[in-house]
Design an enzyme around this catalytic site. Structure first.
Site, mmCIF file in Angstrom:
data_model
loop_
_atom_site.group_PDB
_atom_site.id
_atom_site.type_symbol
_atom_site.label_atom_id
_atom_site.label_comp_id
_atom_site.label_asym_id
_atom_site.label_seq_id
_atom_site.Cartn_x
_atom_site.Cartn_y
_atom_site.Cartn_z
ATOM 1 N N ASN A 42 55.357 56.855 75.167
ATOM 2 C CA ASN A 42 54.789 57.619 74.151
ATOM 3 C C ASN A 42 54.427 59.017 74.421
ATOM 4 O O ASN A 42 53.713 59.291 75.449
ATOM 5 C CB ASN A 42 53.855 56.651 73.476
ATOM 6 C CG ASN A 42 52.786 56.243 74.250
ATOM 7 O OD1 ASN A 42 53.015 55.928 75.527
ATOM 8 N ND2 ASN A 42 51.688 56.044 73.796
ATOM 9 N N VAL A 43 54.490 59.952 73.469
ATOM 10 C CA VAL A 43 53.930 61.151 73.934
ATOM 11 C C VAL A 43 53.281 61.612 72.378
ATOM 12 O O VAL A 43 53.962 61.784 71.413
ATOM 13 C CB VAL A 43 55.157 62.160 73.891
ATOM 14 C CG1 VAL A 43 54.497 63.620 74.018
ATOM 15 C CG2 VAL A 43 56.140 61.831 75.159
ATOM 16 N N GLU A 44 51.986 61.752 72.713
ATOM 17 C CA GLU A 44 50.964 62.137 71.446
ATOM 18 C C GLU A 44 50.777 63.460 71.340
ATOM 19 O O GLU A 44 51.298 64.006 72.137
ATOM 20 C CB GLU A 44 49.713 61.163 71.913
ATOM 21 C CG GLU A 44 49.958 59.441 71.752
ATOM 22 C CD GLU A 44 48.704 58.810 72.089
ATOM 23 O OE1 GLU A 44 47.611 59.359 72.283
ATOM 24 O OE2 GLU A 44 48.601 57.791 71.670
ATOM 25 N N TYR A 48 48.101 63.887 65.021
ATOM 26 C CA TYR A 48 48.294 62.570 65.541
ATOM 27 C C TYR A 48 49.747 62.304 65.072
ATOM 28 O O TYR A 48 50.350 61.593 65.613
ATOM 29 C CB TYR A 48 47.289 61.632 64.797
ATOM 30 C CG TYR A 48 45.808 61.805 65.717
ATOM 31 C CD1 TYR A 48 45.724 62.744 66.491
ATOM 32 C CD2 TYR A 48 44.991 60.817 65.097
ATOM 33 C CE1 TYR A 48 44.356 63.082 67.073
ATOM 34 C CE2 TYR A 48 43.475 61.245 65.745
ATOM 35 C CZ TYR A 48 43.489 62.120 66.902
ATOM 36 O OH TYR A 48 42.105 62.035 67.475
ATOM 37 N N GLU A 55 59.736 53.664 72.763
ATOM 38 C CA GLU A 55 61.094 53.191 72.263
ATOM 39 C C GLU A 55 62.183 54.294 71.782
ATOM 40 O O GLU A 55 63.343 54.382 72.116
ATOM 41 C CB GLU A 55 61.045 52.145 71.301
ATOM 42 C CG GLU A 55 60.319 50.919 71.706
ATOM 43 C CD GLU A 55 58.749 50.963 71.418
ATOM 44 O OE1 GLU A 55 58.339 52.024 71.462
ATOM 45 O OE2 GLU A 55 58.262 49.889 70.908
ATOM 46 N N CYS A 85 56.944 49.157 66.927
ATOM 47 C CA CYS A 85 56.649 49.469 65.492
ATOM 48 C C CYS A 85 57.689 49.331 64.557
ATOM 49 O O CYS A 85 58.776 49.324 64.831
ATOM 50 C CB CYS A 85 55.787 50.856 65.443
ATOM 51 S SG CYS A 85 56.675 52.291 65.455
ATOM 52 N N CYS A 88 60.021 52.103 64.799
ATOM 53 C CA CYS A 88 61.127 52.062 65.820
ATOM 54 C C CYS A 88 62.201 50.779 65.490
ATOM 55 O O CYS A 88 63.186 50.983 65.939
ATOM 56 C CB CYS A 88 60.238 51.632 67.138
ATOM 57 S SG CYS A 88 59.470 53.320 67.882
HETATM 58 N N1 THU Z 1 53.392 53.215 70.400
HETATM 59 C C1 THU Z 1 54.552 53.017 70.974
HETATM 60 O O1 THU Z 1 54.964 53.895 71.930
HETATM 61 N N2 THU Z 1 55.333 52.000 70.604
HETATM 62 C C2 THU Z 1 55.154 51.201 69.862
HETATM 63 O O2 THU Z 1 56.010 50.395 69.233
HETATM 64 C C3 THU Z 1 53.992 51.238 69.015
HETATM 65 C C4 THU Z 1 53.015 52.238 69.388
HETATM 66 C C5 THU Z 1 52.475 54.173 70.690
HETATM 67 C C6 THU Z 1 52.121 55.193 69.580
HETATM 68 C C7 THU Z 1 50.708 55.593 70.151
HETATM 69 O O3 THU Z 1 51.045 56.681 71.096
HETATM 70 C C8 THU Z 1 50.095 54.476 70.683
HETATM 71 O O4 THU Z 1 51.153 53.545 71.055
HETATM 72 C C9 THU Z 1 49.052 53.881 69.974
HETATM 73 O O5 THU Z 1 49.500 53.606 68.596
#
Ligand code: THU
Length: 129
Positions: A42-44, A48, A55, A85, A88
């Protein structure tokens, strides 16, 4: 490749997650039908909503390299077992309903589900439209 190994790859790549806002690190390892593995994290972002999940990172890497047929994806997180999520799920559904999703608390407690169970009646664009 065994699913345990795939899950380990997801756990390993998780350290590269860029998650300074949620502090929730996620790693994914996507296995193609021909046996290649593409990983993702995950890359934030300060904005946000611009964040991308692990994924989808893995899928974008694989599809960019010309792969479209996938057998399984393993997902590991810093916060215990994590299922993909909703966004995804739809993203992955695009490339096949038989995809296996590997999740778990650790490599000895894996759960295997299929995308069609996690997203029944996923959206498909009617190409006749
Ligand atoms: N996140 C994922 O990388 N995959 C998921 O299926 C659910 C959430 C990440 C997004 C965000 O960076 C962090 O988890 C918290 O929501």
């Amino acid at each position: 490749m065994k699913y345990k190994e795939l899950y380990r790859a997801a756990q390993q790549i998780m350290q590269n997650a860029y998650a300074p806002y949620s502090r929730f690190k996620v790693g994914a390892a996507l296995l193609t039908k021909s046996g290649e593995v593409f990983t993702g994290v995950n890359v934030e972002n300060s904005s946000y909503g611009a964040a991308i999940c692990a994924e989808r990172t893995a899928y974008v890497k694989a599809v960019s390299e010309g792969y479209r047929e996938f057998e399984a994806i393993a997902v590991a997180s810093s916060g215990g077992e994590a299922y993909p999520c909703g966004i995804c799920r739809q993203f992955m559904f695009e490339f096949g309903e038989e995809l296996k999703i590997i999740t778990g608390e650790d490599e000895d407690h894996l759960h295997i589900t299929e995308i069609k169970e996690l997203l029944p009646e996923g959206f498909r664009l009617n190409k006749e439209y």
